[in-house]
Design an enzyme around this catalytic site. Structure first.
Site: not given
Ligand code: DHB
Length: 390
Positions: A295, A383
């Site tokens: 986020k 999300y």
């Molecule tokens: C990535 C990082 C995150 O914190 C997440 O929830 C999903 C993907 C990433 O760096 O790809």
């Protein structure tokens, strides 16, 4: 000798928030100066998270280069939650008709920096802010890499200078904020290998959490839950693959050379004050979320969208109402995102002191999300991001 620069909006920090704000202001004919203590190369090469909400991508589209998020990045229509060795897909398209884009933050920064410079933005790298004075004409005191002092006098100052914000002291004073720490962190790796999965896998396992993410056809990003004091050099490549693999039962990870490792600390924080007089905070200067759910950058962009409207009303029409409302309006989304990031974190990680009850309750929670269309829809909606105009 001190150089003094006068502008309408002084922006401290050339991260996604500061750069996007300078773009939105310029589009309304409002001039700004952006400073950042880092070099352009540092900014463009720092590895951060990679998920853009749909609203973030739509806002980036407006500046043109953003189409790269769509052409170079990848649209993801769902994620997988895995627990007790079984995968459960959360289908964003089916649940909320929205999507996210996998497009790393440093690519967003390259696009924004190139677009701002092409538009003639006054953007100064290697300039460190030392403090901000409030007043009708607030001032930023800064110095460049050679120690030469610079003062920026403006109608308004924005702190988009990250979690170690200098501007925050001028807004919050000694009042700090609400915060929470977590007894774990993420060990992140970048490796040269083909993707192990088409979509992201968020995996809860008895050995702790792991996230299988991607970067491209040949580079992958993965994380596993670790001790916050872990030393990145203390693990052999073989140990790293063992740690990751045992937390993603059911998928055989495609291994390859690991060329980058980092430890991401977890913290939730919201500053008590987001604005004082003619200074306001956005992004990590105002709040920090743990990384689960990605986020951080999206929330920064949402702040900026609100503040840009408020500054337009103030500076073009002399109307302070949106600015007065900014802390309250921004806080509503900030606290929703705080809750979501905390919730994803707490539901997926193994707390070091978890009891048998805690562990079984957590599995019950995961099951109540994946087995309910309403549970899946809550996760999908948060999300993919709540609407920016709300
Ligand atoms: C990535 C990082 C995150 O914190 C997440 O929830 C999903 C993907 C990433 O760096 O790809």
């Amino acid at each position: 000798m001190t150089t003094t620069v006068r502008t309408r909006v002084a922006i401290i920090g050339a991260g996604p928030a500061g750069l996007m704000l300078s773009h939105l202001l310029a589009a309304a004919g409002i001039e700004s100066v952006v400073i950042d203590q880092r070099t352009r190369d540092d900014i463009e090469s720092t590895i951060r998270a990679g998920i853009l909400e749909q609203g973030t991508v739509e806002l980036l589209d407006a500046i043109g280069p953003a189409s790269r998020a769509r052409t170079v990045g990848h649209r993801h229509d769902g994620i997988e939650l895995r627990f007790e060795g079984e995968g459960h897909r959360i289908d964003f398209a089916e649940s909320v008709g929205r999507a996210v884009w996998l497009y790393p933050q440093h690519e967003v920064l390259k696009d924004l920096i190139a677009a701002r410079l092409a538009a003639g933005q006054d953007l100064r790298f290697g300039v460190t802010a030392d403090g901000v004075d409030d007043g009708d004409r607030p001032r930023v005191h800064a110095h460049d890499a050679d120690g030469v002092a610079l003062e920026i006098e403006a109608d308004f100052v924005v702190g988009s200078d990250g979690s170690r914000s200098v501007a925050r002291a001028a807004v919050s004073g000694a009042r700090n904020g609400s915060f929470r720490e977590y007894p774990f962190a993420w060990f992140g790796i970048l490796c040269e290998a083909p993707p192990s999965s088409e979509e992201l896998i968020y995996s809860n396992s008895p050995d702790g959490f792991a996230l299988v993410s991607q970067r491209s056809a040949t580079v992958q990003r993965m994380y596993f839950q670790c001790d916050p004091d872990s030393d990145t050099a203390a693990f052999s490549e073989e140990q790293l693959w063992d740690e990751l693999q045992k937390r993603v039962p059911g998928t055989t990870l495609k291994q390859g050379p690991i060329f980058q490792r980092d430890v991401l600390r977890f913290r939730s924080f919201v500053a008590h004050d987001l604005r004082r007089g003619r200074i306001a905070l956005v992004g990590d200067a105002a709040h920090t979320v743990p990384p689960t759910g990605a986020k951080g950058m999206n929330l920064a962009i949402a702040d900026v969208r609100l503040l840009a409207s408020a500054l337009k009303a103030l500076l073009l029409d002399g109307d302070e109402r949106l600015l007065d409302a900014y802390p309250e309006t921004a806080s509503r989304r900030i606290w929703k995102a705080q809750h979501f990031s905390w919730w994803m974190t707490s539901m997926l990680h193994a707390a070091p002191d978890a009891t048998d009850f805690d562990r079984r309750r957590q599995l019950g929670e995961l099951r109540s999300v994946v087995e309910s269309e309403h549970g899946r829809a809550y996760l999908a909606e948060a999300y993919c991001g709540w609407p920016l105009d709300a």
